[in-house]
Design a protein around this motif. Structure first.
Motif, PDB file in Angstrom:
ATOM      1  N   ALA A 160      47.939  48.183  45.090  1.00  9.87           N
ATOM      2  CA  ALA A 160      47.646  49.512  45.062  1.00  9.87           C
ATOM      3  C   ALA A 160      48.600  50.368  44.840  1.00  9.87           C
ATOM      4  CB  ALA A 160      46.653  49.745  46.294  1.00  9.87           C
ATOM      5  N   ASN A 161      48.653  51.191  43.805  1.00  7.53           N
ATOM      6  CA  ASN A 161      49.870  52.181  43.558  1.00  7.53           C
ATOM      7  C   ASN A 161      50.186  53.167  44.508  1.00  7.53           C
ATOM      8  OD1 ASN A 161      51.931  53.251  41.719  1.00  7.53           O
ATOM      9  ND2 ASN A 161      50.591  54.879  41.199  1.00  7.53           N
ATOM     10  N   THR A 182      43.284  42.311  41.255  1.00 10.71           N
ATOM     11  CA  THR A 182      43.145  43.597  40.748  1.00 10.71           C
ATOM     12  C   THR A 182      42.013  44.376  41.293  1.00 10.71           C
ATOM     13  OG1 THR A 182      42.024  43.006  38.821  1.00 10.71           O
ATOM     14  CG2 THR A 182      44.365  43.136  38.558  1.00 10.71           C
ATOM     15  N   ALA A 185      42.858  45.409  44.752  1.00 16.00           N
ATOM     16  CA  ALA A 185      43.796  46.622  45.017  1.00 16.00           C
ATOM     17  C   ALA A 185      43.192  47.731  44.308  1.00 16.00           C
ATOM     18  CB  ALA A 185      44.945  46.207  43.943  1.00 16.00           C
ATOM     19  N   ILE A 192      46.834  50.502  39.805  1.00 19.46           N
ATOM     20  CA  ILE A 192      47.524  49.645  40.463  1.00 19.46           C
ATOM     21  C   ILE A 192      48.928  49.407  39.694  1.00 19.46           C
ATOM     22  CG2 ILE A 192      45.411  48.565  41.489  1.00 19.46           C
ATOM     23  CD1 ILE A 192      45.672  46.300  39.281  1.00 19.46           C
TER      24      ILE A 192
END
Length: 325
Positions: A160-161, A182, A185, A192
């Motif tokens: 996760a960004n 994905t 996340a 992401i």
């Protein structure tokens, strides 16, 4: 005259309980001869001060004051221990700046930037900071596993960004794991970042402003019992955190100088803890935490202790630096 210090803790993210622990450690260790500490819980639906016998007193959000037993309390400084939103992504900092209340962490722009891993990497690369190969995906984008593998290879990390404490992160070893990773996340964030695997020694470098000087603390080596430094490794004892790190003096100085360079270039304030991996003998930057954990077992307090700085001194220095701005 003693200063009233609001210790902001809690937040709106999965890191809520970790933040409460950090805040309580600060509350326990602040010098009562200099400060009147107040535990301020900032939650999604309510903000309140925890008083005697755990009585909650609501915060007036229009001016960040509280009335306790008929007495109006104003705060000289906020000690920000919130991990994640709103304390580590700039929201709380911007609010307090509008109210002209000093706080101990970095300013709102730096907080928002460092909380966004891919934006931070983009800003640091022109300064020669080495990083992993990375690939970015937004929610709603088509996810092409073959394209991702061509860019970053296998194994890789899907993150996760904008999340901390390793929430929303998976180490992916095969093509068929990419799509599930994905989806995992995206439960934490709508962006992401997918990074190449860097084989090498992982280290953490704390940088603080202490007695008006930017100081890099002793380096900590991270040895995880799990696949990587995940939530269990960070908070449930599934890792060794060795301070000082078992790296050469040359490597120590190099990674400390890079951590200080990042701190200066970003015009940071307060505490930071940057993570690196020595890959091919070169430190590669992973991420920066601007509100790192502050329990006695957390990395930055360990580093401060190794540098001869007590928790009382560490926390008091952060407040005094904030009050000078």
């Amino acid at each position: 005259m003693k200063k009233n210090v609001a210790i902001a803790m809690g937040g709106f993210s999965s890191e809520y309980r970790i933040s409460i622990n950090s805040g309580n450690i600060v509350y326990k260790n602040l010098d009562r001869s200099k400060y009147n500490p107040y535990r301020v819980h900032i939650l999604q639906k309510e903000w309140f001060v925890i008083g005697e016998n755990d009585t909650p007193y609501p915060i007036n959000r229009s001016n960040f004051t509280v009335t306790i037993d008929g007495q109006l309390i104003t705060f000289d400084c906020v000690f920000n221990t919130i991990h994640g939103t709103p304390g580590e992504n700039g929201l709380l900092q911007a609010y307090l700046e509008l109210l002209d209340i000093p706080q101990t962490s970095c300013d709102f722009y730096q907080s928002a930037l460092t909380f966004n891993k891919r934006d931070l990497i983009s800003v640091l690369k022109p300064f020669g900071i080495k990083t992993a190969e990375n690939y970015f995906v937004d929610k709603g984008d088509e996810v092409d596993p073959d394209e991702i593998i061509a860019k970053v290879g296998l194994p890789c990390f899907v993150k996760a960004n904008k999340a901390g404490s390793s929430f929303g992160i998976t180490k992916v070893k095969s093509r068929d794991q990419i799509i599930p990773a994905t989806k995992f996340a995206f439960k934490e964030d709508n962006e992401i970042i997918i990074e190449s695997f860097l084989d090498g020694t992982e280290v953490s470098v704390g940088v603080i402003t202490h007695n008006d000087e930017i100081l890099a603390l002793p380096v900590t080596e991270i040895v995880s019992e799990n696949e990587f430094f995940d939530y269990e490794a960070k908070y449930l004892g599934k890792s060794q955190e060795i301070t000082p790190a078992r790296i050469s003096e040359e490597q120590t100085k190099k990674v400390q100088e890079i951590a200080k360079l990042i701190y200066r270039k970003l015009k940071m304030k307060g505490f930071s803890r940057s993570e690196f991996i020595f890959h091919n003998n070169e430190p590669h930057f992973i991420e920066m935490n601007t509100n790192p954990g502050l329990s006695e077992a957390s990395i930055l307090p360990q580093q401060a202790q190794a540098a001869g700085i007590s928790l009382k001194e560490l926390f008091g220095s952060a407040i005094e630096a904030a009050l000078k701005v």
